[in-house]
Design a protein around this motif. Structure first.
Motif, PDB file in Angstrom:
ATOM      1  N   ILE A   1      14.491   1.573   5.663  1.00  0.00           N
ATOM      2  CA  ILE A   1      15.625   2.446   5.160  1.00  0.00           C
ATOM      3  C   ILE A   1      15.873   1.998   3.779  1.00  0.00           C
ATOM      4  O   ILE A   1      15.814   2.810   2.682  1.00  0.00           O
ATOM      5  N   LEU A   2      15.856   0.582   3.267  1.00  0.00           N
ATOM      6  CA  LEU A   2      16.243   0.156   1.980  1.00  0.00           C
ATOM      7  C   LEU A   2      14.993   0.581   1.236  1.00  0.00           C
ATOM      8  O   LEU A   2      15.193   0.694  -0.058  1.00  0.00           O
ATOM      9  N   ILE A   3      13.724   0.256   1.588  1.00  0.00           N
ATOM     10  CA  ILE A   3      12.384   0.601   0.991  1.00  0.00           C
ATOM     11  C   ILE A   3      12.551   1.978   0.182  1.00  0.00           C
ATOM     12  O   ILE A   3      12.208   2.463  -0.727  1.00  0.00           O
ATOM     13  N   LEU A   4      12.862   2.878   1.317  1.00  0.00           N
ATOM     14  CA  LEU A   4      12.831   4.413   0.976  1.00  0.00           C
ATOM     15  C   LEU A   4      13.647   4.687   0.168  1.00  0.00           C
ATOM     16  O   LEU A   4      13.617   5.784  -0.696  1.00  0.00           O
ATOM     17  N   THR A   5      15.103   4.146   0.180  1.00  0.00           N
ATOM     18  CA  THR A   5      16.229   4.428  -0.757  1.00  0.00           C
ATOM     19  C   THR A   5      15.949   3.783  -1.936  1.00  0.00           C
ATOM     20  O   THR A   5      16.823   3.796  -2.833  1.00  0.00           O
ATOM     21  N   LYS A   6      15.111   2.705  -2.067  1.00  0.00           N
ATOM     22  CA  LYS A   6      14.874   2.150  -3.355  1.00  0.00           C
ATOM     23  C   LYS A   6      15.861   0.951  -3.537  1.00  0.00           C
ATOM     24  O   LYS A   6      16.287   0.769  -4.740  1.00  0.00           O
ATOM     25  N   LYS A   7      16.588   0.519  -2.312  1.00  0.00           N
ATOM     26  CA  LYS A   7      17.693  -0.440  -2.667  1.00  0.00           C
ATOM     27  C   LYS A   7      17.249  -1.689  -2.012  1.00  0.00           C
ATOM     28  O   LYS A   7      18.442  -2.621  -1.920  1.00  0.00           O
ATOM     29  N   LEU A   8      16.209  -2.302  -1.673  1.00  0.00           N
ATOM     30  CA  LEU A   8      15.875  -3.241  -1.093  1.00  0.00           C
ATOM     31  C   LEU A   8      15.806  -4.336  -2.222  1.00  0.00           C
ATOM     32  O   LEU A   8      15.207  -4.176  -3.110  1.00  0.00           O
ATOM     33  N   LYS A   9      16.586  -5.660  -1.844  1.00  0.00           N
ATOM     34  CA  LYS A   9      16.464  -6.479  -2.970  1.00  0.00           C
ATOM     35  C   LYS A   9      16.190  -7.806  -2.091  1.00  0.00           C
ATOM     36  O   LYS A   9      16.551  -8.426  -1.088  1.00  0.00           O
ATOM     37  N   LYS A  10      15.080  -8.409  -2.675  1.00  0.00           N
ATOM     38  CA  LYS A  10      14.204  -9.611  -1.943  1.00  0.00           C
ATOM     39  C   LYS A  10      15.015 -10.895  -2.467  1.00  0.00           C
ATOM     40  O   LYS A  10      14.573 -11.552  -3.395  1.00  0.00           O
ATOM     41  N   ASN A  11      15.944 -11.081  -1.990  1.00  0.00           N
ATOM     42  CA  ASN A  11      16.674 -12.509  -2.515  1.00  0.00           C
ATOM     43  C   ASN A  11      16.695 -13.453  -1.312  1.00  0.00           C
ATOM     44  O   ASN A  11      15.921 -13.302  -0.277  1.00  0.00           O
ATOM     45  N   ASN A  12      17.659 -14.455  -1.157  1.00  0.00           N
ATOM     46  CA  ASN A  12      17.448 -15.710  -0.319  1.00  0.00           C
ATOM     47  C   ASN A  12      17.970 -14.948   1.113  1.00  0.00           C
ATOM     48  O   ASN A  12      17.180 -15.251   1.973  1.00  0.00           O
ATOM     49  N   ILE A  13      18.989 -14.191   1.050  1.00  0.00           N
ATOM     50  CA  ILE A  13      19.423 -13.575   2.384  1.00  0.00           C
ATOM     51  C   ILE A  13      18.354 -12.609   2.926  1.00  0.00           C
ATOM     52  O   ILE A  13      17.876 -12.720   4.172  1.00  0.00           O
ATOM     53  N   TYR A  14      17.533 -12.046   2.047  1.00  0.00           N
ATOM     54  CA  TYR A  14      16.294 -11.228   2.464  1.00  0.00           C
ATOM     55  C   TYR A  14      15.281 -12.310   3.416  1.00  0.00           C
ATOM     56  O   TYR A  14      14.794 -11.914   4.347  1.00  0.00           O
ATOM     57  N   TYR A  15      14.764 -13.337   2.267  1.00  0.00           N
ATOM     58  CA  TYR A  15      13.990 -14.293   3.254  1.00  0.00           C
ATOM     59  C   TYR A  15      14.281 -14.737   4.209  1.00  0.00           C
ATOM     60  O   TYR A  15      13.647 -15.377   4.949  1.00  0.00           O
ATOM     61  N   ILE A  16      15.763 -15.367   4.121  1.00  0.00           N
ATOM     62  CA  ILE A  16      16.281 -16.103   5.398  1.00  0.00           C
ATOM     63  C   ILE A  16      16.199 -15.059   6.553  1.00  0.00           C
ATOM     64  O   ILE A  16      15.773 -15.743   7.670  1.00  0.00           O
ATOM     65  N   SER A  17      16.569 -13.976   6.619  1.00  0.00           N
ATOM     66  CA  SER A  17      16.738 -12.906   7.588  1.00  0.00           C
ATOM     67  C   SER A  17      15.243 -12.622   7.969  1.00  0.00           C
ATOM     68  O   SER A  17      15.127 -12.510   9.327  1.00  0.00           O
ATOM     69  N   LYS A  18      14.303 -12.443   7.185  1.00  0.00           N
ATOM     70  CA  LYS A  18      12.865 -12.189   7.673  1.00  0.00           C
ATOM     71  C   LYS A  18      12.464 -13.179   8.221  1.00  0.00           C
ATOM     72  O   LYS A  18      11.882 -13.032   9.438  1.00  0.00           O
ATOM     73  N   GLY A  19      12.523 -14.561   7.622  1.00  0.00           N
ATOM     74  CA  GLY A  19      12.079 -15.711   8.582  1.00  0.00           C
ATOM     75  C   GLY A  19      12.527 -15.967   9.735  1.00  0.00           C
ATOM     76  O   GLY A  19      11.869 -16.257  10.456  1.00  0.00           O
ATOM     77  N   MET A  20      13.846 -15.674   9.800  1.00  0.00           N
ATOM     78  CA  MET A  20      14.494 -15.896  11.487  1.00  0.00           C
ATOM     79  C   MET A  20      14.149 -14.873  12.174  1.00  0.00           C
ATOM     80  O   MET A  20      13.697 -15.262  13.697  1.00  0.00           O
ATOM     81  N   THR A  21      14.114 -13.615  11.928  1.00  0.00           N
ATOM     82  CA  THR A  21      13.366 -12.539  12.722  1.00  0.00           C
ATOM     83  C   THR A  21      11.889 -12.812  13.232  1.00  0.00           C
ATOM     84  O   THR A  21      11.446 -12.879  14.363  1.00  0.00           O
ATOM     85  N   THR A  22      11.095 -13.379  12.025  1.00  0.00           N
ATOM     86  CA  THR A  22       9.684 -13.558  12.196  1.00  0.00           C
ATOM     87  C   THR A  22       9.580 -14.921  13.389  1.00  0.00           C
ATOM     88  O   THR A  22       8.831 -14.907  14.288  1.00  0.00           O
TER      89      THR A  22
END
Length: 207
Positions: A54-75
């Motif tokens: 959704i964030l990619i499609l709306t061009k609002k995705l911000k790849k900051n620490n929160i994003y990398y921590i969240s993606k890493g935790m999910t992975t």
């Protein structure tokens, strides 16, 4: 072109994880399913990648620490689901609910985990993982263990009326010491594997 493929791959993860959850919620009730780490990790994948798409499609995705921590935790959560199932649980003990239901089993233990792992390998931007991230990611494992302890203390049971979600956590069968060792081994493996991923991520970024 790569951005489009990245988006399509993430949409596929949303679809596959959603199908896996739907099939498992049909196999067991949502209440009986959601208390397992397998389902929680698959649900985490579905939510994270849905929000990301959704964030990619709306061009609002911000790849900051929160994003990398969240993606890493999910992975890491879905990866530990993959490894624990195929190394410890695939013998079938404690997995009676999946007898005759291979499709439901493979979606949550194989298809979704592999897609998420390959999403990092193929499309993940390297060099953004910090050394302390594996310990932060491990909170998801600690939180589930605490959830189980509290749930059982208040009389909660799992599918089939059993008191423990997985055989390696069965205190009555194995004893408290053995269960603590089992949980510690999984935790050390989790942090160790996460540290290897972080180290490889750093090395790949330098190349």
């Amino acid at each position: 072109m790569k951005k489009m493929l990245d988006l399509l791959f993430k949409i596929m993860i949303v679809v596959v994880s959603g199908i896996g959850l739907f099939l498992n919620f049909k196999l067991l009730t949502i209440r009986d399913s959601i208390i397992y780490f397998t389902i929680q990790s698959n649900l985490l994948c579905f939510i994270f990648y849905l929000i990301t798409v959704i964030l990619i499609l709306t061009k609002k995705l911000k790849k900051n620490n929160i994003y990398y921590i969240s993606k890493g935790m999910t992975t890491m959560a879905i990866t530990i689901t993959f490894f624990v199932y195929w190394i410890i649980l695939s013998s079938g003990e404690g997995m009676e609910a999946y007898i005759g239901h291979n499709l439901e089993n493979y979606f949550v233990h194989l298809f979704t985990p592999l897609l998420v792992i390959f999403d990092y390998i193929i499309f993940g931007e390297k060099g953004n993982l910090k050394k302390n991230y594996p310990f932060i990611w491990s909170f998801v494992l600690i939180a589930y263990t605490l959830f189980d302890i509290i749930y059982v203390m208040f009389g909660g049971t799992f599918a089939g009326g059993v008191k423990y979600p997985y055989p390696y956590m069965d205190v009555e069968e194995l004893g408290l010491f053995k269960v603590c060792i089992n949980c510690m081994v999984i935790y050390v493996f989790f942090v160790g594997y996460g540290s290897i991923v972080q180290w490889l991520d750093y090395k790949l970024s330098r190349k």
